[in-house]
Design an enzyme around this catalytic site. Sequence first.
Site, PDB file in Angstrom:
ATOM      1  N   ASP A 164       3.498   1.976  -1.362  1.00  0.00           N
ATOM      2  CA  ASP A 164       4.137   2.260  -2.653  1.00  0.00           C
ATOM      3  C   ASP A 164       3.152   2.773  -3.702  1.00  0.00           C
ATOM      4  O   ASP A 164       3.489   3.629  -4.521  1.00  0.00           O
ATOM      5  CB  ASP A 164       4.809   0.995  -3.206  1.00  0.00           C
ATOM      6  CG  ASP A 164       6.121   0.689  -2.506  1.00  0.00           C
ATOM      7  OD1 ASP A 164       6.628   1.581  -1.825  1.00  0.00           O
ATOM      8  OD2 ASP A 164       6.607  -0.442  -2.650  1.00  0.00           O
ATOM      9  N   GLU A 179       0.796 -13.503   1.497  1.00  0.00           N
ATOM     10  CA  GLU A 179      -0.196 -13.518   0.420  1.00  0.00           C
ATOM     11  C   GLU A 179       0.371 -14.187  -0.822  1.00  0.00           C
ATOM     12  O   GLU A 179      -0.276 -15.017  -1.467  1.00  0.00           O
ATOM     13  CB  GLU A 179      -0.602 -12.079   0.044  1.00  0.00           C
ATOM     14  CG  GLU A 179      -1.609 -11.431   0.941  1.00  0.00           C
ATOM     15  CD  GLU A 179      -1.992 -10.034   0.465  1.00  0.00           C
ATOM     16  OE1 GLU A 179      -2.854  -9.429   1.113  1.00  0.00           O
ATOM     17  OE2 GLU A 179      -1.427  -9.561  -0.538  1.00  0.00           O
ATOM     18  N   GLY A 220       0.784  -1.224   0.000  1.00  0.00           N
ATOM     19  CA  GLY A 220       0.000   0.000   0.000  1.00  0.00           C
ATOM     20  C   GLY A 220       0.816   1.273   0.000  1.00  0.00           C
ATOM     21  O   GLY A 220       0.509   2.226  -0.719  1.00  0.00           O
ATOM     22  N   GLY A 236      -0.379  -6.519  12.098  1.00  0.00           N
ATOM     23  CA  GLY A 236       0.097  -7.839  12.479  1.00  0.00           C
ATOM     24  C   GLY A 236       1.004  -8.439  11.431  1.00  0.00           C
ATOM     25  O   GLY A 236       1.237  -7.876  10.379  1.00  0.00           O
TER      26      GLY A 236
END
Length: 1078
Positions: free
Chosen positions: A49, A112, A47, A78
Amino acid sequence: MCFIVCLLIVSLLCDDAAAIITSTLNNNDSLILNPKIKYDVFVSFRGSDIRQNFLSHVIETFNRKKIYAFVDTKLQKGDEISQSLVEAIETSLISLVIFSPNYASSAWCLDELVKIVQCRKMYGQILVPVFYKVEPTTVRHQKGTYANEFAEHEKKYNLTRVQQWRSALKESGNIAGFHSSNFLNEFLLAEDIIDCLMKRLDHVQQQVHSKGLIGIGKQISHVESLLQTGSKDVRVIGIWGMSGIGKTTIAEEVYSRLYSEYEGHHFMANVREEWERHGNMYLKKKLFSALLEEQELKIETPHGLPGFVERRLRRMKVLVVLDDVNDPQQLENLIGTLDRFGTGSRIIITTRDKQVLEKRVAENDIYEVKALDFDDSFRLFILNAFEQNHLEKEYYELSKKIVIYSKGLPLVIRVLGRHLCRKDKKIWESQLQKLTKVPFKKVQDAVILSYNDLDHHEKKILLDIACFFDGLHLKVDQIKLLEKDLGYSVDVELETLKNKLLITISPDNVVSMHSIIQEMAWEIVRQESIDNPGKQSRLWDPDGIYHILKKNKGSKAIKSLATDLSIIKELQLNPKVFAKMNKLQYLDIYSKGYSCDVVQSRAGMYLPQGLESLPNELRYLRWAHFPLESLPSSFSAEKLVILDLWYSRVRELWHEDDKDLVNLKYLKLGSSSYLVELPDLSSAANLEVIDLRLCTALITLHPSVFTLNKLEKLDLGGCVSLRSLKSNIHLSSLRYLSLAGCISLKEFSLTSKEMVKLNLELTRGIKQLPSSIGLQTKLEKLLLAQSYIEILPESIKLLTRLRHLDLRHCIKLLSLPELPSSLITLDASGCVALENVTFPSISLQKLKENKTRVAFWNCLRLDQHSLKAIGLNAQINMMKFAHQHISISGRNYDAQGTYVYPGSNVPEWLVYRTTRDSMTIDLSFVNHSSPLAFIFCFIVPQVESPGFILRFNISVDEGEDIQLYLDRPSQEIKSDHVYLISDRGFSRYLNSRVKYQPKFKIKVTAESRTLTSEYVSLMMLRGFGVSPINTSQYLNNTQHMEMAEGPSMPITIPILSSIVYSFVVPIFIGLFLMFLRW
């Protein structure tokens, strides 16, 4: 696996069993329409960037294109991702991963990515990487900022987790994606990404509705990882496994996912069968014609490629699949050396024999396809047997037994599933009992059940395809004509065979069959009469055919006969050899080798006493090297659809002119060097193709040919004795006419308003085209190379669809009239007598032109007025080409526009010019938010030696050379030439440099490729030039031309001035206004 089986058993006891099983079936493969799929795209990003800039463009485009995407805009907290994010990844069809400079600093992002890579491997989920202000090598090998972040991670997290992150980055970095440095602004980058996603989503939905593929996601993922699409080298990988295991399906899916990323692509199916049936040259022409998108590509030698073909291939990034290869020689002849393909090219080979791959493919680059496990087999069977993933309780145990019997072979599972679909339980039990009586030895043992379920007509068509049609590339309509019979519809039968997976019909309607189905059909025919092949209905085995013909053992049972003449031993036939085969419908005596191969080997069939008869039931007759001067008089030919007598000794087809040829569609007599004339073809009202190439004794055509209202193709190429082709009758359907090499032709006048291609190459007797040429308004390609044409009619400018005009080596051509603005390529190389060239005089007409390739090599007699006109035309077309490729956001990175003409000076309209081999370019004054294209000019010196290619090595600030491969005459270059080029790929590269380094030095050296394939350095170039082009400057110039009507003069507004005007003047006005405020 035990857990899944138990779950299935328990589910049978539940009232909602169908729903539970459906959920279980659908939970593991993204290629099945899964009710749990929620999102089209999951976006993984850092985010800090991109949230405030690039991401907003992406989200806005998602909304505009109605793409349902999961974009987590909340601040991450976290170290571990939430369960909701895990579910979002799992329930998305595509993951878009935006790698940015700080992506690796987030453990959240990296987790992710690990999950995304897992989904790619397990379910075949699509992963699309974007390298935003970061290089793929940085991601792949964790360099630069990524290296620093991982040094911190190794202190904070356990090594297993860190290693998972590294592996995920390496795998993702090897996937071809989007580089922000290739785009001039973020909006264009976002648009290109969305275009790609839309295509991928459309493809996934097509798979969902058309194929129902199960268990293939992991296999596709593995093959894609072997391809290493992010690497620039040329790679070859192999897919190896037994017949029916799914090799072709995997290759098809990988190909359909990736082909749009390549400039040239071709999936060559059934190489083994095609090679046996048609030979090396046929496959070679087919492959390279497809890659270069040129139907009439000329390849004359079995080894190597013509220089112009190699030259074009070397500029192209291609994707080739060779399916079912069984001989290393096939790879040697079709692929050759890898340096003939452009950087980033990929070749995929499927084979049953691993030894085929040994010398071509590294061991680690071979993927072995293994049988499906029980779970995937069960799901695949249910999908085919119940159509909608719905399993009824009473069929569970039966389904399980059938799946166990199938041994994980996808083809067997699908065929059995389709066979049992919609049948009641008793039939299931009966069929299972038949299967289990005999241990599973061959796939055919299972497939035979589907055959037994067909009616009489369906069985007949299936056996005809297996024993005769397969490999002939016949389309559905052609098979319908050949199988045409009273009392039933072929359409229904073909649809039934397709639905039962017994045949396949390609997108272009070609009918083919899997080798397993074909082998089953062959076995069925063998069983008709094991001890006496002469009583079998269809013959294809050369040894059996040799015995039957030699001993005259044919019978009325035989419906088709097909054999390769080149492997038949010398055989003298009885004149009554076909008398007993009075029911024969299909006869194919073909030769996959060259004509001389058959003659030299003394192979073939001879009829020393003639031939009394041919069966009147014949619908397909191909007999290569037919040894008689005519067909038997008793042969009616009434049912013939295809007549093919290539390399025959026929002088005239038959002696009578009263034949009823109402069904004849194709007449092919090529290389019949004794053929003097054609018979009266008036009765052949449905004839579409006449092929008489290289009929060297043919003097004239029968007038009836000009009355054939359905004739679409007439090929008379190489008919060296043909003297005249004239008719006052307008042919209403003729689209293709070739008279190439008709050196005795003196008169030519033939018109068709449907004509698309006219080939008059090497016609030495035709001095000018008829004025009626202007009536052929649909003509797209006119080939006149090496003809003795002296003048082109003024009416040629009426050919408003003409795109390609080839005038190479028209040594008597004196002038060129105004040509239509639709022209894309014009090649007048070697027109040594050419003096005058005319272009449109009106500016609006000049600006309509779209030429992308023009060559006037060695046209040294051009007058000064014409050279000026050519120079202006070059400027207009090159600037237009460059401008068009600024605005197009496609994937054809290597599109080129070229223009060559005699001259020793860099044109003055180019901004930067030098007579040396290097110069400095300064674009610091340019607004870099506006895209640029670049036009280069090289002054090529005289080159006395022959060659194929010019290679220009261009270095920027003494960095790595970028190479441009350009055409040159095969003979000498007789004087200095101006060579203009706009190369889209190179323009993109320079744009990426200009952003960060607007002032740079360019150095150019040139080499020529010799006949021995070596590159020899040319003497120093006479000079070179460079011009940047942007949209506003191009529009200024065109506006100036529209206002300034007059004689053909170069555009007088200098390009540099235009650029300065576009950017500097607004800045000056702004500063002046600020000064007034002060």
